[in-house]
Write an enzyme that holds these catalytic residues in place. Structure first.
Site, mmCIF file in Angstrom:
data_model
loop_
_atom_site.group_PDB
_atom_site.id
_atom_site.type_symbol
_atom_site.label_atom_id
_atom_site.label_comp_id
_atom_site.label_asym_id
_atom_site.label_seq_id
_atom_site.Cartn_x
_atom_site.Cartn_y
_atom_site.Cartn_z
ATOM 1 C CE1 TYR A 123 -3.742 2.574 0.650
ATOM 2 C CE2 TYR A 123 -1.874 3.074 2.674
ATOM 3 C CZ TYR A 123 -3.088 4.131 1.555
ATOM 4 O OH TYR A 123 -3.367 4.842 1.368
ATOM 5 N NE ARG B 166 -0.705 5.639 -3.411
ATOM 6 C CZ ARG B 166 -0.034 4.456 -2.557
ATOM 7 N NH1 ARG B 166 0.625 3.860 -2.743
ATOM 8 N NH2 ARG B 166 -1.458 4.138 -1.764
ATOM 9 C CB THR C 107 -6.622 15.601 -3.674
ATOM 10 O OG1 THR C 107 -5.359 15.765 -3.178
ATOM 11 C CG2 THR C 107 -5.942 14.448 -4.347
ATOM 12 C CG MET D 94 1.443 10.295 2.221
ATOM 13 S SD MET D 94 3.537 10.419 2.300
ATOM 14 C CE MET D 94 3.410 11.285 3.813
ATOM 15 C CB ALA D 95 -4.819 7.754 3.500
ATOM 16 C CE1 TYR E 242 -8.074 12.237 -2.883
ATOM 17 C CE2 TYR E 242 -7.656 11.610 -0.854
ATOM 18 C CZ TYR E 242 -7.268 11.764 -1.422
ATOM 19 O OH TYR E 242 -6.374 10.970 -2.412
ATOM 20 C CE LYS F 55 -0.662 15.911 -3.273
ATOM 21 N NZ LYS F 55 -1.571 14.667 -2.934
ATOM 22 C CG HIS G 289 -2.594 10.260 -5.977
ATOM 23 N ND1 HIS G 289 -3.867 10.804 -5.634
ATOM 24 C CD2 HIS G 289 -2.596 9.736 -4.943
ATOM 25 C CE1 HIS G 289 -4.615 11.004 -4.636
ATOM 26 N NE2 HIS G 289 -3.362 9.951 -3.630
ATOM 27 C CB SER H 233 -4.423 12.299 4.058
ATOM 28 O OG SER H 233 -5.228 11.739 3.601
#
Ligand SMILES: Cc1cc2nc3c(=O)[nH]c(=O)nc-3n(C[C@H](O)[C@H](O)[C@H](O)COP(=O)(O)O)c2cc1C
Length: 363
Positions: A26, A256, A162, A80-81, A136, A229, A253, A108
């Protein structure tokens, strides 16, 4: 910190040694054949450096100005999640380390630690870098506004929307391993899914993806500057400013989402040109593949106002918590200072494209 860890590549190896295979897939993985993921790193190496000697370096520093404030260095940690999956200290450790090194933090929307807890840890630190919150788009505008208001109250200084992932990218490694989040780790500000409409592209997720009018609406709802972003096309960069964005972050990203996109080092110059033409004060930041002080320097020489670093910060967190992140950022800072001095630049204001040398062969 082990004496054998002297650069960001060493941190990556140390992280892989402690993470489960699923977590490693991940955090380190990219989309499809990971061509963009790799290209992000190699593209910075296609530029060489052209130092000037015997420059007066007295009084030199790394300070920069972003959104009307002066900061210690033009370096931020990218959003970052699920950072508590990498290490129990999670986003709290990441924020403390970034602040201790004078670097900025973009938290995030999929943070596994409440945004108010993270802000409370670092907001009052006079020597920290910028504190921004990433968003998001949400199916319901009210849901988005709710988190915007929380970020405003907590003291975040800008919002980063994003826009490059309206639907999930195709990530082979993640699909192989799944995402077995440890118990108690979840995206704390993420609403329980109401499900996609089920018709249209990508099971209907494309039906609820944001469009330019939505960004225009968002910029009207908040006093905070909004940056977009995931902008890599110069026409989109111009449009971003027209709908009220304070700037853009050139990003794919971290490779990704859509494989075979160009590296951000390749997209950056065109976006810089488009933005500067329209509004010289608007911001252009960049992320993707920054692993060395030379990469940071080259990004600024290509016209970026500041740079974000993603995975390396997560790798430091994974194997040593906040201590590991602080070491990663310290290494980048020290390398960057050495590059400044060795190229004959006393400050970031001296960095220009005249210090770049296009290399014909790849190193
Ligand atoms: C594990 C992981 C999770 C990420 N989560 C987010 C996210 O929640 N929001 C976002 O805008 N970008 C996210 N990104 C992308 C990063 O913000 C950034 O664009 C990218 O990591 C930069 O490339 P680098 O890792 O090569 O430095 C994520 C990246 C990684 C590696």
């Amino acid at each position: 910190m082990s004496l054998s860890i002297v650069n960001l590549h060493d941190h990556e190896r140390a992280a892989q040694a402690v993470l489960s295979e699923a977590a490693w897939a991940y955090f380190s993985g990219g989309a499809a054949d990971e061509i963009t993921l790799q290209r992000n790193q190699t593209a910075w190496r296609r530029w060489g450096l052209a130092p000037r000697v015997l420059q007066d370096l007295r009084g030199g520093h790394t300070r920069c100005e972003l959104l009307g404030r002066t900061w210690p260095i033009p370096l931020l940690v990218a959003p970052m999640a699920y950072q508590r999956w990498a290490h129990p200290e999670g986003e709290a450790g990441m924020a403390l380390a970034a602040a201790a090194q004078g670097c900025g933090l973009v938290l995030s929307h999929q943070t596994s630690t409440p945004l108010s807890d993270v802000a409370a840890l670092v907001a009052a630190d006079a020597d920290r870098g910028p504190l921004w919150f990433q968003l998001y788009w949400q199916t319901e505008r009210a849901t988005l506004l709710d988190v915007v208001r929380q970020a405003e109250v907590a003291g975040f200084e800008a919002l980063v929307l994003t826009v490059d992932a309206p639907v999930q990218g195709v990530r082979d490694r993640e699909r192989r391993w799944g995402m077995p989040l440890p118990q108690g780790v979840r995206a704390v500000h993420w609403p329980a899914s109401t499900g996609a409409p089920g018709h249209g592209l990508c099971n209907g997720w494309a039906e609820v993806a944001p469009v330019w009018d939505d960004v225009a609406w968002l910029t009207q709802q908040t006093q905070l500057p909004v940056l977009l972003k995931g902008v890599t096309h110069p026409v989109d960069a111009e449009r971003a400013l027209l709908v009220g964005a304070a700037g853009v972050i050139v990003s794919n990203h971290g490779g990704r989402v859509l494989d075979t996109m160009p590296a951000t080092a390749e997209s950056l110059p065109l976006v810089v040109e488009a933005v500067r033409r329209q509004n010289p004060k608007a911001l252009v930041l960049v992320d993707g593949g920054i692993r060395r002080g030379t990469d940071l320097f080259k990004a600024l020489a290509l016209g970026a106002d500041a740079v974000l670093v993603g995975r390396p910060a997560l790798y430091g967190l994974a194997h040593s918590g906040a201590r590991g992140v602080a070491h990663v950022l310290r290494l980048l800072r020290d390398e960057f200072e050495a590059v400044l001095a060795l190229t004959g630049c006393a400050s970031v204001g001296d960095i220009g494209s005249d210090r770049l040398w296009p290399l014909e062969t790849q190193i």
